[in-house]
Design a protein around this motif. Structure first.
Motif, PDB file in Angstrom:
ATOM      1  N   MET A  34       0.756  -1.116   0.095  1.00  0.00           N
ATOM      2  CA  MET A  34      -0.025   0.093   0.066  1.00  0.00           C
ATOM      3  C   MET A  34       0.918   1.402   0.121  1.00  0.00           C
ATOM      4  N   GLU A  35       1.944   1.325   0.552  1.00  0.00           N
ATOM      5  CA  GLU A  35       2.880   2.365   0.736  1.00  0.00           C
ATOM      6  C   GLU A  35       3.350   2.606  -0.656  1.00  0.00           C
ATOM      7  N   LEU A  36       3.969   1.490  -1.319  1.00  0.00           N
ATOM      8  CA  LEU A  36       4.457   1.450  -2.710  1.00  0.00           C
ATOM      9  C   LEU A  36       3.153   1.830  -3.721  1.00  0.00           C
ATOM     10  N   PHE A  37       2.089   1.616  -3.312  1.00  0.00           N
ATOM     11  CA  PHE A  37       1.071   1.990  -4.312  1.00  0.00           C
ATOM     12  C   PHE A  37       0.703   3.692  -4.165  1.00  0.00           C
ATOM     13  N   ARG A  38       0.712   3.911  -2.881  1.00  0.00           N
ATOM     14  CA  ARG A  38       0.706   5.511  -2.708  1.00  0.00           C
ATOM     15  C   ARG A  38       1.599   6.116  -3.395  1.00  0.00           C
ATOM     16  N   SER A  39       2.879   5.710  -3.191  1.00  0.00           N
ATOM     17  CA  SER A  39       4.213   6.540  -3.658  1.00  0.00           C
ATOM     18  C   SER A  39       4.280   6.543  -5.179  1.00  0.00           C
ATOM     19  N   HIS A  40       3.999   5.326  -5.867  1.00  0.00           N
ATOM     20  CA  HIS A  40       3.830   5.120  -7.424  1.00  0.00           C
ATOM     21  C   HIS A  40       2.966   5.463  -8.147  1.00  0.00           C
ATOM     22  N   CYS A  41       1.619   5.565  -7.287  1.00  0.00           N
ATOM     23  CA  CYS A  41       0.381   5.236  -8.106  1.00  0.00           C
ATOM     24  C   CYS A  41      -0.580   6.767  -7.848  1.00  0.00           C
ATOM     25  N   LYS A  70      -6.167  -4.003  -7.033  1.00  0.00           N
ATOM     26  CA  LYS A  70      -6.638  -5.355  -7.118  1.00  0.00           C
ATOM     27  C   LYS A  70      -5.565  -6.369  -7.394  1.00  0.00           C
ATOM     28  N   ARG A  71      -4.644  -6.176  -8.329  1.00  0.00           N
ATOM     29  CA  ARG A  71      -3.549  -7.036  -8.532  1.00  0.00           C
ATOM     30  C   ARG A  71      -2.543  -7.183  -7.587  1.00  0.00           C
ATOM     31  N   LEU A  72      -2.212  -6.105  -6.824  1.00  0.00           N
ATOM     32  CA  LEU A  72      -1.164  -6.058  -5.895  1.00  0.00           C
ATOM     33  C   LEU A  72      -1.900  -6.867  -4.733  1.00  0.00           C
ATOM     34  N   LEU A  73      -3.371  -6.890  -4.532  1.00  0.00           N
ATOM     35  CA  LEU A  73      -3.774  -7.264  -3.277  1.00  0.00           C
ATOM     36  C   LEU A  73      -4.312  -8.968  -3.449  1.00  0.00           C
ATOM     37  N   ARG A  74      -3.846  -9.134  -4.707  1.00  0.00           N
ATOM     38  CA  ARG A  74      -4.436 -10.537  -5.372  1.00  0.00           C
ATOM     39  C   ARG A  74      -5.873 -10.791  -5.143  1.00  0.00           C
ATOM     40  N   LEU A  75      -6.794  -9.909  -5.413  1.00  0.00           N
ATOM     41  CA  LEU A  75      -8.259  -9.783  -5.372  1.00  0.00           C
ATOM     42  C   LEU A  75      -8.777 -10.212  -6.755  1.00  0.00           C
ATOM     43  N   PRO A  76     -10.008 -10.870  -6.718  1.00  0.00           N
ATOM     44  CA  PRO A  76     -10.656 -11.229  -8.094  1.00  0.00           C
ATOM     45  C   PRO A  76     -11.004  -9.735  -8.708  1.00  0.00           C
ATOM     46  N   PHE A  85     -10.317  -0.001  -2.010  1.00  0.00           N
ATOM     47  CA  PHE A  85      -9.632   1.203  -1.489  1.00  0.00           C
ATOM     48  C   PHE A  85      -9.821   1.550  -0.068  1.00  0.00           C
ATOM     49  N   ALA A  86     -10.968   1.315   0.585  1.00  0.00           N
ATOM     50  CA  ALA A  86     -11.589   1.674   1.743  1.00  0.00           C
ATOM     51  C   ALA A  86     -10.800   0.991   2.664  1.00  0.00           C
ATOM     52  N   ARG A  87     -10.938  -0.156   2.651  1.00  0.00           N
ATOM     53  CA  ARG A  87     -10.302  -1.185   3.635  1.00  0.00           C
ATOM     54  C   ARG A  87      -8.651  -0.860   3.633  1.00  0.00           C
ATOM     55  N   ASN A  88      -8.198  -0.586   2.481  1.00  0.00           N
ATOM     56  CA  ASN A  88      -6.790  -0.381   2.673  1.00  0.00           C
ATOM     57  C   ASN A  88      -6.159   0.872   2.952  1.00  0.00           C
ATOM     58  N   GLY A  89      -7.185   1.840   3.043  1.00  0.00           N
ATOM     59  CA  GLY A  89      -6.617   3.414   3.338  1.00  0.00           C
ATOM     60  C   GLY A  89      -5.901   4.075   2.233  1.00  0.00           C
TER      61      GLY A  89
END
Length: 144
Positions: A34-41, A70-76, A85-89
């Motif tokens: 999630m930190e990498l997602f925030r910093s890169h996306c 979704k792919r980062l979290l391996r969600l369908p 997004f809400a659950r992961n802040g």
């Protein structure tokens, strides 16, 4: 002239970043992902200046942004993006765009430079497409 080409470039950049994150972070903790997602996306270059574009082009960028999470979290693929997004802040693309627009608009309003002040007070700016897009992003109008 539209902003579609710029949005398409940002979508391509985001896809590359997302694929890299997914490939390199498969064994990382959720917090690190999630930190990498925030910093890169979160940084979408010049998005606060986009005023003339096709909704479909922006929707492709949103779908890309949602898909990376979704792919980062391996969600369908069929799972709820907003719930992820809400659950992961982390912020959705709409929230990121609102923050960018608010930040730029605030800076433009605070500048005391005479050139920026004259542009800010011109009817071309006040009634122009960028100001209208900012107002549309930042304020909800109740009709009726």
């Amino acid at each position: 002239m539209t902003d579609d080409d710029d949005i398409i470039k940002q979508t391509t950049k985001l896809l590359v970043v997302g694929n890299t994150l997914q490939r390199k972070c498969s064994y990382c903790s959720r917090e690190l992902k999630m930190e990498l997602f925030r910093s890169h996306c979160y940084y979408i270059y010049c998005n606060s200046l986009w005023s003339r574009f096709k909704v479909a082009t922006l929707n492709r960028l949103k779908i890309c942004h949602n898909g990376i999470l979704k792919r980062l979290l391996r969600l369908p693929r069929w799972s709820s993006s907003s719930l992820a997004f809400a659950r992961n802040g982390v912020n959705t693309l709409d929230v990121i765009r609102r923050h960018s627009a608010f930040s730029l608009r605030s800076r433009v309003e605070l500048y005391t430079n005479s050139i920026i002040t004259s542009v800010r007070q011109s009817s071309a700016f006040v009634c122009g497409p960028i100001q209208q897009r900012w107002l549309g992003l930042l304020f909800v109008y109740n009709v009726g």
